[in-house]
Design a protein around this motif. Structure first.
Motif, PDB file in Angstrom:
ATOM      1  N   PRO A   7      20.681 132.773 -31.956  1.00  0.00           N
ATOM      2  CA  PRO A   7      21.529 133.247 -30.843  1.00  0.00           C
ATOM      3  C   PRO A   7      20.705 133.591 -29.602  1.00  0.00           C
ATOM      4  CG  PRO A   7      22.205 134.290 -32.882  1.00  0.00           C
ATOM      5  CD  PRO A   7      20.928 133.547 -33.177  1.00  0.00           C
ATOM      6  N   LYS A   8      19.528 134.118 -29.790  1.00  0.00           N
ATOM      7  CA  LYS A   8      18.668 134.443 -28.661  1.00  0.00           C
ATOM      8  C   LYS A   8      18.221 133.177 -27.942  1.00  0.00           C
ATOM      9  CE  LYS A   8      17.159 138.665 -30.871  1.00  0.00           C
ATOM     10  NZ  LYS A   8      16.188 139.236 -31.753  1.00  0.00           N
ATOM     11  N   ARG A   9      17.941 132.114 -28.701  1.00  0.00           N
ATOM     12  CA  ARG A   9      17.553 130.838 -28.108  1.00  0.00           C
ATOM     13  C   ARG A   9      18.690 130.261 -27.272  1.00  0.00           C
ATOM     14  NH1 ARG A   9      14.689 128.016 -33.341  1.00  0.00           N
ATOM     15  NH2 ARG A   9      12.904 129.419 -33.428  1.00  0.00           N
ATOM     16  N   VAL A  10      19.892 130.351 -27.811  1.00  0.00           N
ATOM     17  CA  VAL A  10      21.057 129.830 -27.095  1.00  0.00           C
ATOM     18  C   VAL A  10      21.275 130.612 -25.804  1.00  0.00           C
ATOM     19  CG1 VAL A  10      23.572 129.566 -27.194  1.00  0.00           C
ATOM     20  CG2 VAL A  10      22.162 128.888 -29.150  1.00  0.00           C
ATOM     21  N   VAL A  11      21.173 131.929 -25.871  1.00  0.00           N
ATOM     22  CA  VAL A  11      21.350 132.763 -24.680  1.00  0.00           C
ATOM     23  C   VAL A  11      20.250 132.453 -23.661  1.00  0.00           C
ATOM     24  CG1 VAL A  11      21.239 135.140 -23.822  1.00  0.00           C
ATOM     25  CG2 VAL A  11      22.600 134.606 -25.844  1.00  0.00           C
ATOM     26  N   PHE A  12      19.038 132.290 -24.118  1.00  0.00           N
ATOM     27  CA  PHE A  12      17.930 131.984 -23.219  1.00  0.00           C
ATOM     28  C   PHE A  12      18.144 130.627 -22.545  1.00  0.00           C
ATOM     29  CE2 PHE A  12      13.528 130.671 -22.255  1.00  0.00           C
ATOM     30  CZ  PHE A  12      13.170 131.730 -21.450  1.00  0.00           C
ATOM     31  N   GLY A  13      18.550 129.632 -23.316  1.00  0.00           N
ATOM     32  CA  GLY A  13      18.833 128.306 -22.767  1.00  0.00           C
ATOM     33  C   GLY A  13      19.986 128.342 -21.775  1.00  0.00           C
ATOM     34  N   ALA A  14      21.024 129.101 -22.091  1.00  0.00           N
ATOM     35  CA  ALA A  14      22.164 129.226 -21.178  1.00  0.00           C
ATOM     36  C   ALA A  14      21.736 129.929 -19.888  1.00  0.00           C
ATOM     37  CB  ALA A  14      23.301 129.992 -21.852  1.00  0.00           C
ATOM     38  N   GLY A  15      20.867 130.906 -19.999  1.00  0.00           N
ATOM     39  CA  GLY A  15      20.361 131.594 -18.806  1.00  0.00           C
ATOM     40  C   GLY A  15      19.564 130.651 -17.914  1.00  0.00           C
ATOM     41  N   ALA A  16      18.744 129.793 -18.524  1.00  0.00           N
ATOM     42  CA  ALA A  16      17.968 128.819 -17.750  1.00  0.00           C
ATOM     43  C   ALA A  16      18.903 127.828 -17.056  1.00  0.00           C
ATOM     44  CB  ALA A  16      16.986 128.083 -18.659  1.00  0.00           C
ATOM     45  N   LEU A  17      19.945 127.399 -17.753  1.00  0.00           N
ATOM     46  CA  LEU A  17      20.927 126.494 -17.153  1.00  0.00           C
ATOM     47  C   LEU A  17      21.652 127.172 -15.990  1.00  0.00           C
ATOM     48  CD1 LEU A  17      22.487 123.825 -17.107  1.00  0.00           C
ATOM     49  CD2 LEU A  17      24.057 124.825 -18.797  1.00  0.00           C
ATOM     50  N   ALA A  18      22.043 128.419 -16.162  1.00  0.00           N
ATOM     51  CA  ALA A  18      22.716 129.163 -15.091  1.00  0.00           C
ATOM     52  C   ALA A  18      21.795 129.311 -13.877  1.00  0.00           C
ATOM     53  CB  ALA A  18      23.160 130.535 -15.592  1.00  0.00           C
ATOM     54  N   LEU A  19      20.517 129.568 -14.114  1.00  0.00           N
ATOM     55  CA  LEU A  19      19.559 129.682 -13.013  1.00  0.00           C
ATOM     56  C   LEU A  19      19.434 128.352 -12.274  1.00  0.00           C
ATOM     57  CD1 LEU A  19      17.463 131.296 -11.430  1.00  0.00           C
ATOM     58  CD2 LEU A  19      15.781 130.655 -13.168  1.00  0.00           C
ATOM     59  N   LEU A  21      21.682 125.917 -12.067  1.00  0.00           N
ATOM     60  CA  LEU A  21      22.920 125.664 -11.327  1.00  0.00           C
ATOM     61  C   LEU A  21      23.004 126.529 -10.068  1.00  0.00           C
ATOM     62  CD1 LEU A  21      25.448 125.243 -14.262  1.00  0.00           C
ATOM     63  CD2 LEU A  21      24.449 123.448 -12.819  1.00  0.00           C
ATOM     64  N   HIS A  22      22.507 127.754 -10.154  1.00  0.00           N
ATOM     65  CA  HIS A  22      22.488 128.635  -8.983  1.00  0.00           C
ATOM     66  C   HIS A  22      21.551 128.079  -7.906  1.00  0.00           C
ATOM     67  CE1 HIS A  22      22.596 132.225  -6.543  1.00  0.00           C
ATOM     68  NE2 HIS A  22      21.271 132.246  -6.570  1.00  0.00           N
ATOM     69  N   VAL A  23      20.371 127.649  -8.293  1.00  0.00           N
ATOM     70  CA  VAL A  23      19.408 127.079  -7.342  1.00  0.00           C
ATOM     71  C   VAL A  23      19.988 125.814  -6.712  1.00  0.00           C
ATOM     72  CG1 VAL A  23      17.153 125.926  -7.160  1.00  0.00           C
ATOM     73  CG2 VAL A  23      17.360 128.081  -8.401  1.00  0.00           C
ATOM     74  N   ARG A  24      20.602 124.968  -7.514  1.00  0.00           N
ATOM     75  CA  ARG A  24      21.216 123.727  -7.009  1.00  0.00           C
ATOM     76  C   ARG A  24      22.311 124.045  -5.995  1.00  0.00           C
ATOM     77  NH1 ARG A  24      25.610 120.600  -7.994  1.00  0.00           N
ATOM     78  NH2 ARG A  24      25.340 118.358  -7.768  1.00  0.00           N
ATOM     79  N   SER A  25      23.149 125.017  -6.318  1.00  0.00           N
ATOM     80  CA  SER A  25      24.237 125.410  -5.419  1.00  0.00           C
ATOM     81  C   SER A  25      23.690 125.937  -4.090  1.00  0.00           C
ATOM     82  CB  SER A  25      25.111 126.461  -6.099  1.00  0.00           C
ATOM     83  OG  SER A  25      26.095 126.928  -5.231  1.00  0.00           O
ATOM     84  N   ALA A  26      22.654 126.757  -4.152  1.00  0.00           N
ATOM     85  CA  ALA A  26      22.058 127.309  -2.934  1.00  0.00           C
ATOM     86  C   ALA A  26      21.440 126.211  -2.071  1.00  0.00           C
ATOM     87  CB  ALA A  26      20.995 128.352  -3.292  1.00  0.00           C
ATOM     88  N   LEU A  27      20.790 125.250  -2.704  1.00  0.00           N
ATOM     89  CA  LEU A  27      20.193 124.147  -1.946  1.00  0.00           C
ATOM     90  C   LEU A  27      21.274 123.261  -1.319  1.00  0.00           C
ATOM     91  CD1 LEU A  27      17.215 123.199  -4.281  1.00  0.00           C
ATOM     92  CD2 LEU A  27      17.100 124.322  -2.044  1.00  0.00           C
ATOM     93  N   LEU A  28      22.360 123.017  -2.035  1.00  0.00           N
ATOM     94  CA  LEU A  28      23.458 122.225  -1.460  1.00  0.00           C
ATOM     95  C   LEU A  28      24.103 122.948  -0.285  1.00  0.00           C
ATOM     96  CD1 LEU A  28      25.289 120.499  -4.449  1.00  0.00           C
ATOM     97  CD2 LEU A  28      24.147 119.419  -2.508  1.00  0.00           C
TER      98      LEU A  28
END
Length: 181
Positions: A7-19, A21-28
């Motif tokens: 579960p910690k791995r999944v949460v960590f991976g989801a956090g990296a994905l969210a980060l 997507l946030h960077v991509r959105s800011a650049l767009l």
């Protein structure tokens, strides 16, 4: 235990994905702001300085003298092209059917095959007097389309993906090593 680490791995991976997507959105958003600024300048110049179609073409050619791959097209109320950037050649920027007072943004493939981002904006131009240089400007709702090559953005996003992927992979390996140790 090894079951409690998943579960910690999944949460960590989801956090990296969210980060990511946030960077991509800011650049767009930054690309969209750049498109809007360029379109506003061109629109103001077209509305205040151009007296005929030839002058509109000259305004566009001045904006092409930059390092970035900008594309422009200005269409008359009947849909015919009044001016376009030389980089387009005989091709057109695909513009949404309706452009209201608010700009419309979309992703597209540019004539050179690369990914791009575009903005279309409706302009109300007033009729001008005929001149020796070119035909008068027809009154009505004109459409200005501005597009930009996304090569730089894609390069940055590729680096972010690689970095986040490396962090996630090394963290997972480290966590697995600690669990088995």
């Amino acid at each position: 235990s090894s079951t409690s680490i998943w579960p910690k791995r999944v949460v960590f991976g989801a956090g990296a994905l969210a980060l990511y997507l946030h960077v991509r959105s800011a650049l767009l958003r930054a690309v969209d702001e750049s498109l809007a600024t360029k379109a506003e300048v061109l629109a103001q110049m077209a509305e205040s300085e151009a007296d005929d179609a030839q002058e509109l073409s000259e305004l566009f050619s001045d904006f092409e003298r930059t390092e970035r791959a900008w594309f422009f097209e200005l269409c008359r109320p009947d849909g015919t092209v009044a001016a376009r950037s030389a980089r387009l050649g005989a091709q057109h920027l695909p513009v949404p059917a309706s452009t209201g007072p608010s700009p419309a943004y979309w992703n597209l493939t540019l004539p050179d095959g690369r990914a791009g981002r575009a903005l279309a904006l409706g302009l109300e131009l007033v009729e001008s007097e005929p001149s020796a240089e070119g035909p008068p400007i027809a009154p009505g709702r004109w459409t200005l389309a501005v597009a930009l090559d996304l090569h730089d953005l894609e390069s940055v996003l590729a680096a972010v993906r690689l970095s986040l992927g490396g962090v996630v992979l090394s963290s997972l390996l480290l966590a697995s090593a600690l669990v088995t140790w």
